[in-house]
Design a protein around this motif. Structure first.
Motif, PDB file in Angstrom:
ATOM      1  N   LEU A 187       5.615 -52.980 -45.012  1.00  0.00           N
ATOM      2  CA  LEU A 187       5.690 -54.468 -45.057  1.00  0.00           C
ATOM      3  C   LEU A 187       5.574 -55.166 -43.794  1.00  0.00           C
ATOM      4  CD1 LEU A 187       5.967 -56.654 -47.009  1.00  0.00           C
ATOM      5  CD2 LEU A 187       8.373 -56.300 -47.127  1.00  0.00           C
ATOM      6  N   LEU A 188       6.380 -54.765 -42.926  1.00  0.00           N
ATOM      7  CA  LEU A 188       6.352 -55.376 -41.472  1.00  0.00           C
ATOM      8  C   LEU A 188       5.022 -55.262 -40.853  1.00  0.00           C
ATOM      9  CD1 LEU A 188       8.550 -56.698 -40.038  1.00  0.00           C
ATOM     10  CD2 LEU A 188       8.647 -54.496 -38.907  1.00  0.00           C
TER      11      LEU A 188
ATOM     12  N   CYS B  64       2.603 -57.988 -42.957  1.00  0.00           N
ATOM     13  CA  CYS B  64       2.839 -59.285 -42.465  1.00  0.00           C
ATOM     14  C   CYS B  64       2.043 -59.723 -41.407  1.00  0.00           C
ATOM     15  CB  CYS B  64       4.473 -59.328 -42.290  1.00  0.00           C
ATOM     16  SG  CYS B  64       5.274 -59.447 -43.649  1.00  0.00           S
TER      17      CYS B  64
ATOM     18  N   LEU C  88       9.955 -61.568 -37.486  1.00  0.00           N
ATOM     19  CA  LEU C  88       9.586 -62.436 -38.774  1.00  0.00           C
ATOM     20  C   LEU C  88       9.206 -63.877 -38.092  1.00  0.00           C
ATOM     21  CD1 LEU C  88      11.742 -61.014 -41.652  1.00  0.00           C
ATOM     22  CD2 LEU C  88       9.305 -60.573 -41.034  1.00  0.00           C
TER      23      LEU C  88
ATOM     24  N   VAL D 147       6.915 -65.831 -40.954  1.00  0.00           N
ATOM     25  CA  VAL D 147       7.306 -65.191 -42.317  1.00  0.00           C
ATOM     26  C   VAL D 147       8.820 -65.391 -42.463  1.00  0.00           C
ATOM     27  CG1 VAL D 147       7.741 -63.172 -43.696  1.00  0.00           C
ATOM     28  CG2 VAL D 147       5.720 -63.403 -42.072  1.00  0.00           C
TER      29      VAL D 147
ATOM     30  N   THR E 216      12.162 -64.489 -47.690  1.00  0.00           N
ATOM     31  CA  THR E 216      11.123 -64.042 -48.648  1.00  0.00           C
ATOM     32  C   THR E 216      10.757 -62.674 -48.050  1.00  0.00           C
ATOM     33  OG1 THR E 216      10.163 -66.304 -48.536  1.00  0.00           O
ATOM     34  CG2 THR E 216       8.517 -64.726 -48.763  1.00  0.00           C
ATOM     35  N   PHE E 217      10.744 -62.448 -46.999  1.00  0.00           N
ATOM     36  CA  PHE E 217      10.710 -60.983 -46.589  1.00  0.00           C
ATOM     37  C   PHE E 217      11.429 -60.069 -47.325  1.00  0.00           C
ATOM     38  CE2 PHE E 217      11.322 -57.162 -43.797  1.00  0.00           C
ATOM     39  CZ  PHE E 217       9.984 -56.813 -43.444  1.00  0.00           C
TER      40      PHE E 217
ATOM     41  N   GLU F 236      10.777 -59.617 -50.805  1.00  0.00           N
ATOM     42  CA  GLU F 236       9.752 -58.555 -51.317  1.00  0.00           C
ATOM     43  C   GLU F 236       9.925 -57.188 -50.978  1.00  0.00           C
ATOM     44  OE1 GLU F 236       6.022 -57.064 -52.148  1.00  0.00           O
ATOM     45  OE2 GLU F 236       6.652 -59.215 -52.633  1.00  0.00           O
TER      46      GLU F 236
END
Length: 99
Positions: free
Chosen positions: A16-17, A20, A61, A66, A70-71, A74
């Protein structure tokens, strides 16, 4: 003994990181510049060789523009199908009881 950085939970977090960063069309070097760090640091984090604490994650983030919540939302969505407690932790706990 396996490290927690090799767990499925951590693999999802790192994916995920990286997603982004890639969605911003940034190279590791670009993100590193935004963070005031070297490209090697970004690479090590994304490969799971270096961990981020929550304060570093927030800065990371921010550099990616980001929203932290929100992160996390998710991340929670992606982790939900997995057991809450990563089996790697259970293995460590059961080894301690046997000692």
């Amino acid at each position: 003994m396996q490290k927690t950085t090799s767990s499925m939970h951590n693999t999802i977090f790192l994916s995920l990181l990286r997603d982004c960063r890639e969605s911003m069309r940034l190279r590791q070097a670009d993100l590193a510049m935004r963070l005031g760090r070297g490209q090697a640091t970004v690479s090590k984090v994304e490969r799971g060789e270096r961990r981020l604490d929550v304060i570093e994650l927030r800065a990371w983030l921010g550099a990616l523009e980001v929203d932290f919540l929100t992160f996390m939302s998710e991340l929670d969505k992606r982790l939900r199908p997995l057991p809450v407690v990563d089996p790697i932790f259970l293995a460590k706990r059961s080894r301690r009881r046997q000692s």
